[in-house]
Scaffold this motif. Structure first.
Motif, mmCIF file in Angstrom:
data_model
loop_
_atom_site.group_PDB
_atom_site.id
_atom_site.type_symbol
_atom_site.label_atom_id
_atom_site.label_comp_id
_atom_site.label_asym_id
_atom_site.label_seq_id
_atom_site.Cartn_x
_atom_site.Cartn_y
_atom_site.Cartn_z
ATOM 1 N N GLU A 81 -7.131 -7.353 -0.884
ATOM 2 C CA GLU A 81 -6.062 -6.456 -1.318
ATOM 3 C C GLU A 81 -4.910 -7.281 -1.900
ATOM 4 O OE1 GLU A 81 -6.324 -2.708 1.803
ATOM 5 O OE2 GLU A 81 -5.028 -4.398 2.321
ATOM 6 N N GLU A 82 -4.438 -6.881 -3.069
ATOM 7 C CA GLU A 82 -3.236 -7.516 -3.605
ATOM 8 C C GLU A 82 -2.021 -6.914 -2.911
ATOM 9 O OE1 GLU A 82 -0.892 -7.637 -7.816
ATOM 10 O OE2 GLU A 82 -2.991 -8.304 -7.861
ATOM 11 N N ALA A 83 -1.064 -7.759 -2.599
ATOM 12 C CA ALA A 83 0.147 -7.314 -1.903
ATOM 13 C C ALA A 83 1.287 -8.260 -2.234
ATOM 14 C CB ALA A 83 -0.086 -7.266 -0.390
ATOM 15 N N ALA A 84 2.497 -7.806 -1.974
ATOM 16 C CA ALA A 84 3.654 -8.681 -2.106
ATOM 17 C C ALA A 84 3.882 -9.402 -0.786
ATOM 18 C CB ALA A 84 4.895 -7.884 -2.491
ATOM 19 N N ALA A 85 4.448 -10.601 -0.866
ATOM 20 C CA ALA A 85 4.833 -11.357 0.329
ATOM 21 C C ALA A 85 6.356 -11.332 0.438
ATOM 22 C CB ALA A 85 4.328 -12.783 0.245
ATOM 23 N N CYS A 86 6.844 -11.103 1.638
ATOM 24 C CA CYS A 86 8.291 -10.979 1.855
ATOM 25 C C CYS A 86 8.732 -11.824 3.040
ATOM 26 C CB CYS A 86 8.671 -9.527 2.112
ATOM 27 S SG CYS A 86 8.159 -8.356 0.839
ATOM 28 N N THR A 87 9.784 -12.600 2.850
ATOM 29 C CA THR A 87 10.450 -13.289 3.955
ATOM 30 C C THR A 87 11.745 -12.546 4.220
ATOM 31 O OG1 THR A 87 9.526 -15.443 3.342
ATOM 32 C CG2 THR A 87 11.487 -15.447 4.750
ATOM 33 N N ALA A 132 -1.951 -11.946 -1.886
ATOM 34 C CA ALA A 132 -3.166 -11.266 -1.432
ATOM 35 C C ALA A 132 -3.362 -11.391 0.068
ATOM 36 C CB ALA A 132 -4.389 -11.836 -2.154
ATOM 37 N N GLN A 133 -4.138 -10.447 0.612
ATOM 38 C CA GLN A 133 -4.590 -10.489 2.002
ATOM 39 C C GLN A 133 -6.070 -10.104 2.015
ATOM 40 O OE1 GLN A 133 -1.767 -7.838 3.824
ATOM 41 N NE2 GLN A 133 -2.695 -5.992 2.982
ATOM 42 N N PHE A 134 -6.812 -10.632 3.009
ATOM 43 C CA PHE A 134 -8.260 -10.441 2.994
ATOM 44 C C PHE A 134 -8.851 -10.736 4.365
ATOM 45 C CE2 PHE A 134 -7.780 -14.818 3.003
ATOM 46 C CZ PHE A 134 -8.902 -15.583 2.673
ATOM 47 N N GLU A 170 -0.209 6.066 6.957
ATOM 48 C CA GLU A 170 1.075 6.226 6.268
ATOM 49 C C GLU A 170 2.203 5.432 6.931
ATOM 50 O OE1 GLU A 170 0.332 9.974 8.791
ATOM 51 O OE2 GLU A 170 -0.782 8.646 7.440
ATOM 52 N N ARG A 171 2.008 4.987 8.170
ATOM 53 C CA ARG A 171 3.013 4.183 8.867
ATOM 54 C C ARG A 171 2.795 2.683 8.684
ATOM 55 N NH1 ARG A 171 5.881 7.074 12.812
ATOM 56 N NH2 ARG A 171 5.055 9.157 13.278
ATOM 57 N N ALA A 172 1.671 2.292 8.113
ATOM 58 C CA ALA A 172 1.325 0.872 8.020
ATOM 59 C C ALA A 172 1.974 0.229 6.801
ATOM 60 C CB ALA A 172 -0.184 0.712 7.936
ATOM 61 N N PRO A 173 2.596 -0.932 6.965
ATOM 62 C CA PRO A 173 3.117 -1.651 5.795
ATOM 63 C C PRO A 173 1.975 -2.140 4.920
ATOM 64 C CG PRO A 173 3.254 -3.031 7.750
ATOM 65 C CD PRO A 173 2.824 -1.674 8.212
ATOM 66 N N ARG A 174 2.147 -2.075 3.610
ATOM 67 C CA ARG A 174 1.123 -2.561 2.685
ATOM 68 C C ARG A 174 1.423 -3.958 2.180
ATOM 69 N NH1 ARG A 174 -3.072 0.864 1.457
ATOM 70 N NH2 ARG A 174 -2.999 2.610 2.913
ATOM 71 N N ASP A 175 2.685 -4.380 2.244
ATOM 72 C CA ASP A 175 3.025 -5.750 1.886
ATOM 73 C C ASP A 175 2.988 -6.620 3.139
ATOM 74 O OD1 ASP A 175 3.320 -5.137 -0.782
ATOM 75 O OD2 ASP A 175 5.475 -4.778 -0.647
#
Length: 516
Positions: free
Chosen positions: A124-130, A177-179, A262-267
């Motif tokens: 899955e493509e996702a953004a990374a956030c600090t 990404a995450q996998f 719907e409560r799960a973060p995608r990034d």
């Protein structure tokens, strides 16, 4: 596997297919390249080399992708918490740009492999956030966003996220990404075999003779002759390069459970606050996703892991409504003193030995990067960033001298303190099932554990790496060395290096004097 009150172990280990059997070699081997370790760095390197026409043997002490890689949070990102502002200061703007380029190219390379091989690994493509919750850290995050953007990442500073709690700010980088790391690596190992490479499980390397060729000794008595040797055991199992002076191990705990989709973060999120909190989710099914939360890092052998698990469970349940616990596990990482992995020639005098270590919690993007970097070095075509990761570098160690000295002081305290008479602990007969303690028996320091059936087991308390005294991690039923992170089973068997020899068994009834 049920590990604690119905809570299972690593989700990655539980849900990956078993993979093709890879028995130990039946006899001596001769190959172009021997790769020690079948995690992300080792298998990535082996796969790259086989595609370049080299004959390669991968030697794994346990199972493929079942060590650190099988217990990770499973993120592929070039945003490594707050690394870029630090790199800009210590390695200059060019060093930060090379770091960003190398890590970003690793993510693109892994995505290409997934597509080319058709790997089903929940990519899955996702953004990374600090992020940070403390308003006083907003300036630190803005500086990191500026440094990451200057280094070439699509980084922005934001004040709102999808997390169900307010933040003071966050650095956000898209296109990460995450996998499922074990599904990915099992597919990579299978493709490696189809291309002529070999993988051997249950084959612990215990000796290295450098030369032309190099000769590896294994615990089964089989030797491997190789023109080149790559040491990708996470923590190097050989000390001749003295890399243990530049690596500090840390253990992190992971809890996971289901939340409504719907409560799960995608990034993917991480904060250095509260002894680290890393949050992301993975596909799970039936209208839910698996929420994965990592944190509570500590030096192996120095903390009550059960207490820290409780903190992590409580934090997760408090922040994410409807969280239903399912799994927990732990990972171990090694931080380099200057925040940059060590990938390249093993030591200044080495001609045919190579190493990949010190990924500092980012071993998935780092392992893919290491594979392409080492393959290029062995082909005589070094990448632009080879110098950045060169283990022989000294200038950056000098610039990060405070971190280096702090780590050495911590290790020195264990070396000295472990040789003093210990504070009186529980007597062996007072240990409850599942408990362990270091006790002095007949003048020896012994590591004593009572198993669930009530039987007592005793082994030497001296780590077989460099002699520090181990401590018991009751949550994971393991003896851990606080100096360099070696881990042992209750019966003394090696779980994790750099140690390669088990703790010597002791007869708890007749332990003789003599060991101090």
């Amino acid at each position: 596997m049920d590990t604690h009150g119905g809570i299972r172990g690593s989700y990655w280990m539980e849900t990956a297919p078993p993979g093709a059997p890879s028995p130990a070699p039946a006899g001596d081997l001769a190959v172009d390249v021997a790769v020690i370790g079948a995690g992300m760095a080792g298998l990535s390197t082996a796969w790259e080399l086989v595609r370049r026409g080299r004959s390669v043997a991968v030697l794994e002490a346990g199972r493929v992708a079942a060590g650190v890689t099988g217990h990770t949070t499973a993120k592929l990102t070039a945003l490594h918490t707050l690394v870029y502002d630090r790199l800009r200061r210590t390695r200059g703007a060019e060093g930060a740009r090379l770091y960003a380029r190398s890590q970003s190219e690793a993510i693109r390379h892994a995505a290409g492999i997934v597509g080319d091989l058709g790997i089903d690994c929940d990519w899955e493509e996702a953004a990374a956030c600090t992020y940070a919750e403390d308003p006083q850290r907003a300036g630190e995050l803005r500086a990191e966003a500026d440094a990451a953007r200057e280094a070439g990442l699509p980084a922005t500073f934001v004040t709102g996220t999808e997390l169900p709690f307010p933040v003071a700010g966050a650095v956000r980088v898209t296109g990460q990404a995450q996998f499922h790391p074990r599904k990915y690596l099992l597919a990579l190992a299978e493709d490696l075999r189809r291309s002529g490479g070999t993988v051997y499980e249950g084959t612990r390397v215990v000796g290295l003779e450098e030369g032309e060729p190099c000769v590896l000794a294994t615990d089964a008595g089989v030797s491997v002759r190789a023109g080149e040797v790559v040491i990708a055991t996470h923590y190097p199992v050989f000390d001749r390069a003295l890399l243990f002076t530049r690596l500090s191990p840390r253990r992190e705990l992971v809890v996971a459970g289901t939340v409504e989709e719907e409560r799960a973060p995608r990034d993917m999120y991480i904060t250095p606050e509260q002894s680290t909190r890393s949050v992301r989710s993975a596909p799970y099914g039936d209208g839910t996703r698996l929420l994965i939360v990592t944190g509570e890092h500590f030096t192996p052998g120095t903390a009550d892991a059960e207490e820290r698990y409780a903190r992590l469970w409580a934090w997760t349940a408090d922040r994410f409504s409807g969280f239903a616990p399912t799994h927990r596990w732990a990972a171990q990482d090694n931080d380099s003193t200057d925040s940059v992995p060590l990938v390249g020639r093993f030591h200044p005098g080495s001609r045919h030995t190579w190493v990949a270590t010190g990924f500092g919690g980012w071993g998935l993007s780092g392992g893919v990067m290491a594979g392409t970097l080492l393959a290029g070095l062995l082909d005589g075509r070094p990448a632009d960033w080879a110098g950045l990761y060169d283990p022989r570098r000294l200038a950056s160690v000098v610039r990060e001298g405070t971190t280096f000295l702090k780590h050495q002081a911590q290790v020195a305290r264990h070396f000295v303190g472990d040789r003093l008479p210990p504070v009186t602990g529980p007597a062996p007969e007072d240990l409850a099932p599942g408990q362990g303690a270091v006790v002095r028996l007949g003048g020896r320091q012994c590591a004593v554990h009572r198993d669930d059936s009530g039987q007592l087991h005793a082994v030497s308390a001296r780590c077989t790496h460099l002699g520090c005294v181990v401590a018991f991690n009751q949550a994971e039923r393991a003896w851990e060395c606080p100096c360099h992170g070696s881990r042992f089973a209750p019966d003394g068997g090696v779980l994790q290096g750099p140690a390669v020899q088990p703790l010597e068994k002791r007869d708890i009834r007749t332990a003789p004097p003599g060991e101090e």
